[in-house]
Design an enzyme around this catalytic site. Sequence first.
Site, PDB file in Angstrom:
ATOM      1  N   HIS A   1       0.847  -1.190   0.000  1.00 27.67           N
ATOM      2  CA  HIS A   1       0.000   0.000   0.000  1.00 27.67           C
ATOM      3  C   HIS A   1       0.884   1.243   0.000  1.00 27.67           C
ATOM      4  O   HIS A   1       1.862   1.308   0.758  1.00 27.67           O
ATOM      5  CB  HIS A   1      -0.920   0.011   1.221  1.00 27.67           C
ATOM      6  CG  HIS A   1      -1.925  -1.096   1.222  1.00 27.67           C
ATOM      7  ND1 HIS A   1      -3.268  -0.886   1.097  1.00 27.67           N
ATOM      8  CD2 HIS A   1      -1.778  -2.451   1.336  1.00 27.67           C
ATOM      9  CE1 HIS A   1      -3.918  -2.036   1.132  1.00 27.67           C
ATOM     10  NE2 HIS A   1      -3.025  -3.011   1.281  1.00 27.67           N
TER      11      HIS A   1
ATOM     12  N   SER B   1     -10.151  -6.695  -5.247  1.00 28.23           N
ATOM     13  CA  SER B   1     -11.077  -7.019  -4.170  1.00 28.23           C
ATOM     14  C   SER B   1     -12.499  -7.003  -4.718  1.00 28.23           C
ATOM     15  O   SER B   1     -12.939  -7.968  -5.345  1.00 28.23           O
ATOM     16  CB  SER B   1     -10.906  -6.027  -3.016  1.00 28.23           C
ATOM     17  OG  SER B   1     -11.832  -6.301  -1.990  1.00 28.23           O
TER      18      SER B   1
ATOM     19  N   GLY C   1     -13.995  -3.599  -5.912  1.00 29.90           N
ATOM     20  CA  GLY C   1     -14.319  -2.390  -6.638  1.00 29.90           C
ATOM     21  C   GLY C   1     -13.309  -1.974  -7.679  1.00 29.90           C
ATOM     22  O   GLY C   1     -12.557  -2.785  -8.228  1.00 29.90           O
TER      23      GLY C   1
ATOM     24  N   HIS D   1      33.514  26.592   2.470  1.00 29.20           N
ATOM     25  CA  HIS D   1      33.435  25.136   2.454  1.00 29.20           C
ATOM     26  C   HIS D   1      34.098  24.637   1.179  1.00 29.20           C
ATOM     27  O   HIS D   1      34.503  25.417   0.316  1.00 29.20           O
ATOM     28  CB  HIS D   1      31.971  24.666   2.526  1.00 29.20           C
ATOM     29  CG  HIS D   1      31.157  25.048   1.325  1.00 29.20           C
ATOM     30  ND1 HIS D   1      30.550  26.277   1.184  1.00 29.20           N
ATOM     31  CD2 HIS D   1      30.847  24.369   0.182  1.00 29.20           C
ATOM     32  CE1 HIS D   1      29.904  26.354   0.037  1.00 29.20           C
ATOM     33  NE2 HIS D   1      30.072  25.202  -0.590  1.00 29.20           N
TER      34      HIS D   1
ATOM     35  N   LYS E   1      34.180 -14.193  19.341  1.00 38.90           N
ATOM     36  CA  LYS E   1      33.241 -13.886  20.426  1.00 38.90           C
ATOM     37  C   LYS E   1      34.036 -13.835  21.729  1.00 38.90           C
ATOM     38  O   LYS E   1      34.591 -14.831  22.174  1.00 38.90           O
ATOM     39  CB  LYS E   1      32.141 -14.937  20.506  1.00 38.90           C
ATOM     40  CG  LYS E   1      30.993 -14.521  21.415  1.00 38.90           C
ATOM     41  CD  LYS E   1      29.850 -15.517  21.347  1.00 38.90           C
ATOM     42  CE  LYS E   1      28.630 -15.003  22.084  1.00 38.90           C
ATOM     43  NZ  LYS E   1      28.911 -14.556  23.446  1.00 38.90           N
TER      44      LYS E   1
ATOM     45  N   GLU F   1      35.221 -17.952  23.271  1.00 36.06           N
ATOM     46  CA  GLU F   1      33.852 -18.410  23.464  1.00 36.06           C
ATOM     47  C   GLU F   1      33.217 -18.890  22.174  1.00 36.06           C
ATOM     48  O   GLU F   1      32.291 -19.700  22.191  1.00 36.06           O
ATOM     49  CB  GLU F   1      33.013 -17.283  24.079  1.00 36.06           C
ATOM     50  CG  GLU F   1      31.650 -17.729  24.542  1.00 36.06           C
ATOM     51  CD  GLU F   1      30.888 -16.612  25.220  1.00 36.06           C
ATOM     52  OE1 GLU F   1      29.693 -16.823  25.530  1.00 36.06           O
ATOM     53  OE2 GLU F   1      31.466 -15.528  25.441  1.00 36.06           O
TER      54      GLU F   1
END
Length: 898
Positions: free
Chosen positions: A123, A181, A183, A382, A599, A747
Amino acid sequence: MAAKKTQTIQVGEVTLAVSNLDKVMYPQTGTTKGEVIDYYLKIASVLVPQAAWRPATRKRWVDGVGTPDKPGQVFFRKDIEDGAPGWVPTGQIVHKERTNVYPLANNAAVLAWFAQLAALEIHVPQWRFGDDGAPRNPDRLVIDLDPGPEAGLPQCVEVAQAIREIFQGMKLDAVPVTSGSKGIHLYAPLDGRTTSEQASAVAKQLALSLEETMPNLVVATQRKTLREGRVLIDWSQNNAAKTTICPYSLRGRMHPTVAAPRTWDELERPNLAQLDYREVLERVASGIDPIADQGWVFDQAPGSTDKLTRYREKRDADATPEPVPAEPGEGEGGRADDASGPADQKGGPVDSSSSTDQKSAAAAASGAPTFVIQEHHAHRLHWDFRLERDGVLVSWAVPKGPPLAPDDHRLAVQTEDHPLEYGSFEGIIPKGQYGGGSVTIWDAGTIEVEKWRDDEIIVVLHGRKTGGLGGIPRRYVLIRTQGQGEKSHWLLIFKKDQPGSSPDAGSSPEAGSSPEAGSSPETGTSHQPAPPDQPAPPDQPDASPQPHQPDSSNQPSSSHQPDASPQPPPPDRLPAPMLASLGSPSDLHDPQQWALEMKWDGVRAICAVAGGRVRLVSRNGNDITDLYPELGELADDLGAQAAILDGEIVALDPRGRPDFSLLQPRMKADPRVAPRLADQAPVTLMLFDILSLTLDGTEHHLMRTPYRARRELLATAISPTERVRVPPAFDGSLDEAIAHARAERLEGVLAKRLDSIYTPGRRSQQWIKIKPRTDQSVIVIGWRTGPDGKLRSLLVAVPGADGELHYLGRAGSGIAPGDIDDIARTLAGIERKTPPVARIPDADRRDARWVTPTLVGEVAYSELTPQGRLRAPSWRGWRPDLSASDVRWEGAGALPTP
């Protein structure tokens, strides 16, 4: 043959993981998820032009649409999913109290990803995002014809034809869409000058007018009592906050019907019906696309007629010496300075040959894409950083100029695309015109593009011998941190691994002077005095060129002394850490899309730095800053004003390996003795992610920035020290990583998708932990004593699949003799009379003492027995950084059902 549970598909440059392709989404037709994905891939050529640059709301049927007797569960999704791939384009809608981030269906890969998530319906509103990232006025008006009871398509057609006549009088050419649907929708194109409020007012007046002239057929209000035998003209979907099913989207009905664009001739056929997806694919394959004229053109900026529209909109070709190419189709009608050189100080043409050396001119003539960096003395000084791409100069304004030293970050704000002719422009833009002020070329030449994504760009610049880049190749990375298109924020970074250098070599000693020193590409001399911490230009006598250093005023205090600067946020305002899901090597379907990290065996910490101060917060939200005072040096290691980082606090043994037992005294120490412990047994902070970064007063929110770019930023934002490190990703295969973790007694391994975003507080499949060692967080529910009355073992449990505690057994080994009394005193404070877990063996109940299940520890074990008990469990220590609600079973196999 049934589809594999999980596999990957290639959609353009994107590799997408898909699963359960044989899952039935429409039971009445047997249509599967694989067929839904296939439909969206095939229909993308006509659907994407209708959906592009519109925020996409999805309706998802995770278990399919079901049957009339048992409809499937459906839910709307507006904000983008937390685990969305980083390549999904997004748009932001800013409200007073929140900001919503929506995915944009700008390509086929996004549609396929929607389908993988069982998002059958898409949508969208009637407006698109502009190239500045802001919502534009609607580009279409929609009328939704919804038949009430005892009415159907014939009645909708009659009303549609009446509306068509009204639209024709308004010089609007509407296209009908059978909604899939009940309509019909009517779409009429708008020119962008009408607001959503105005479009809604027109649609409402049309509905009220037809209700008055066709009272037996039309109703303009939602009252159900008035709708029998009539057609509701729903005008409200022109509201900027409303959405309508996108043309060519599937519908989540019992049959896989589609919102199908139709011709007016088709509407007059007596057998008019809603179309299913196969019929729509056949129509499109034969070239039928009635709504094509309302689609977005792929080579245009959103809402623009061509890439230079915004450039032209901001400039008066008769008032500025800048090149202003003619609009497409104007021929000689517009002014283009193709044959002219750059403007001189009076705005006239001058000879630019002196500003281009033979090498860069030859390179440009070779057909390589070009770049230009221009020093722009506008309202504020700049530098304009411009890279050639797809026929234009993609441009950024860099307030402090491009960096010339590793680890230096500069804010870059994307501006409108510029014409290629701008690459040779120098001159004065008159006062009062956009960008009024002087423009000079600081450097120019050609580029090698190593990566160009919508969120990350890596290029090597080959400038002039006398240019501001020092006449040697320079590698830069641009990383988008917020926004999209014009006005989006990026970080411009000078890469550590420069051409011809080792990754840690930094900038070349031949580096030119910093842009902040005002160096000239023509002479190498300075237009203005260099700040005290700037190196002298390399051609000055006795100068020793050094890498450019950032302005010292932007650096955090090295003494950690409190000042008036901003404070780190309190714990309750910091994000919870993102969590990994336990997995196996088979979960990494495309190894090229994953990075591997070790880890670390320690305490997770979200780290906030601001004003020269550091705050550390554990996974369960506790402020643990005072426990680790030595980590205050993180403020010195950060090359920015502020940041929020993610990492692990570990204690290293003499071989440099994490040792959880060494961390135990630090985790439970009194903060008053923490400074002494920090001297005796200091910890190390392993940083592996960055969630925000503040530079020059601008905060860059990075959680939606892809992992690969976050890691790039992290590596440049932190200067590693003994106490603070940024461990690199593991350079090898997954098997090699697991073997390394096992050899180093780590680990495990963390695999992270390169395109993953950071989802705070949530366990994600985008991060997979693979553990060669069996460790498990547990909840202590009691203890048993020996003949001497001393604590001998701890009774532990974890929540099962039903949420109830599941007894795992006794952990006796591993408890240090010196900790026994301390553990007993801790447990005695929460003792209770009855066991908090059912079904504990009688042998373990004997002489047991029970506690309220609130304290968390960690055990190691060899395997899980068939009865659901840990075999040979060994106590590793307390986990004060975890709450009981954080504990879950992470072992191989499922716990037995009670």
